[in-house]
Design an enzyme around this catalytic site. Structure first.
Site, PDB file in Angstrom:
ATOM      1  N   ALA A   1      79.763  43.377  31.248  1.00 29.46           N
ATOM      2  CA  ALA A   1      81.069  42.554  29.982  1.00 29.46           C
ATOM      3  C   ALA A   1      82.128  43.732  30.657  1.00 29.46           C
ATOM      4  CB  ALA A   1      79.821  42.431  28.945  1.00 29.46           C
TER       5      ALA A   1
ATOM      6  N   GLY B   1      78.525  47.649  32.710  1.00 26.27           N
ATOM      7  CA  GLY B   1      78.168  46.611  33.324  1.00 26.27           C
ATOM      8  C   GLY B   1      77.368  45.400  33.497  1.00 26.27           C
TER       9      GLY B   1
ATOM     10  N   ASP C   1      70.026  52.293  23.620  1.00 22.34           N
ATOM     11  CA  ASP C   1      70.667  52.950  24.648  1.00 22.34           C
ATOM     12  C   ASP C   1      71.919  53.541  23.613  1.00 22.34           C
ATOM     13  OD1 ASP C   1      72.192  53.172  27.172  1.00 22.34           O
ATOM     14  OD2 ASP C   1      73.058  51.493  27.139  1.00 22.34           O
TER      15      ASP C   1
END
Length: 298
Positions: free
Chosen positions: A23, A21, A134
């Site tokens: 990089a 999103g 994440d």
């Protein structure tokens, strides 16, 4: 023929390995040390955003501080032509997401081994006050010898994360517990929950919560209904199934509090008993050796 782009006079850039999103990750070559690297570059469109730059810096510091065999190593970071970059260890393998995309569930022994490696890394991270936030198949990368390393600490929370960002919802919703989606502050247990969801997916070759619409996905996670693992994979031993399902419990009080607790529950009771027996036997032998040495001295 156009000359390859070089960052900081040192890192020669190759093709794109992946995009996210904020990089992209490029293949690279460290011309000073003569080794392959992976270079994560912020997109120009977000490089000017203070929040994005702060998250990028957090990723570099969090991963570099860990120096763990199951965490992708950070070699360097900098800014080139206004774009922030991080130089990472280049792994020859693929991600768990790539392996699952090729089809077919993974063997139980392989999933257990992946969980051990990830839990080892998470235990070290949590001990240093770093939450990954994440954990998902795309962030679990295979090494050349078959182990795994976790990558992408871009939304990690650590002691130096600005307080204004602490209670914001980061991560990928399909791997977040309902209470976290509802706004509860992130905890170490959330990383363990996410690993349970990843393991469920790896064993069944299907998402635990497959809903594409975010509203429907949030509702499904809130309901917490899952087809039992042993129904989908009768070959799974009870210890592995219970570990995964406990980590994904809808009630946070039933989940594991630490990576060490979750790792200890992975083995079937018979294996844990054998391991305990071996340890006790080794202690007994050591005690006899020490006793014999004392008698000789007397």
């Amino acid at each position: 023929m156009q000359a390859p782009e070089v960052l900081g006079g040192r890192y020669e850039l190759g093709g794109v390995l992946g995009r996210g999103g904020m990089a992209e990750v490029r293949d690279g070559w460290d011309m000073r040390l003569g080794r392959p690297v992976a270079v994560k570059l912020l997109y120009p469109s977000v490089s000017a955003e203070p929040d994005t730059r702060r998250r990028f810096a957090t990723e570099a510091r969090a991963a570099a501080a860990l120096n763990h065999p199951h965490v992708v190593a950070v070699h360097d970071s900098g800014v080139h032509a206004g774009r922030h970059y991080i130089v990472l260890e280049r792994l020859p393998g693929q991600s768990l997401a790539d392996a699952l995309a090729r089809g077919g569930p993974l063997p139980t022994a392989h999933v257990r081994a992946i969980m051990r490696d990830v839990l080892s890394a998470l235990g070290a991270a949590h001990a240093r006050g770093v939450l990954h936030r994440d954990i998902k198949p795309a962030n679990i990368l295979f090494t050349s010898i078959g182990g795994v390393k976790i990558a992408d600490f871009g939304v990690a929370k650590s002691a130096d994360t600005p307080q204004t960002l602490t209670n914001r919802i980061f991560g990928t919703m399909a791997y977040l517990p309902a209470d976290r989606i509802a706004g509860r502050p992130a905890t170490a247990s959330d990383d363990l929950y996410a690993l349970g969801v990843v393991a469920y997916e790896a064993l069944t070759a299907r998402r635990a919560y497959p809903q594409a619409n975010l509203g429907a996905l949030a509702d499904a996670i809130s309901t917490g209904y899952l087809t039992p693992l042993t129904t989908l994979r009768p070959d799974i031993d009870p210890a592995l199934a219970l570990t995964i399902e406990r980590s994904m419990s809808r009630d946070p009080r039933w989940r594991f509090g630490t990576a060490e607790q979750m790792r200890a529950s992975l083995d079937p009771p018979a294996q844990r008993t054998r391991r305990t027996g071996r340890v006790l036997a080794a202690v007994a032998v050591l005690a006899l050796v020490l006793l014999a040495a004392m008698l000789v001295l007397v």
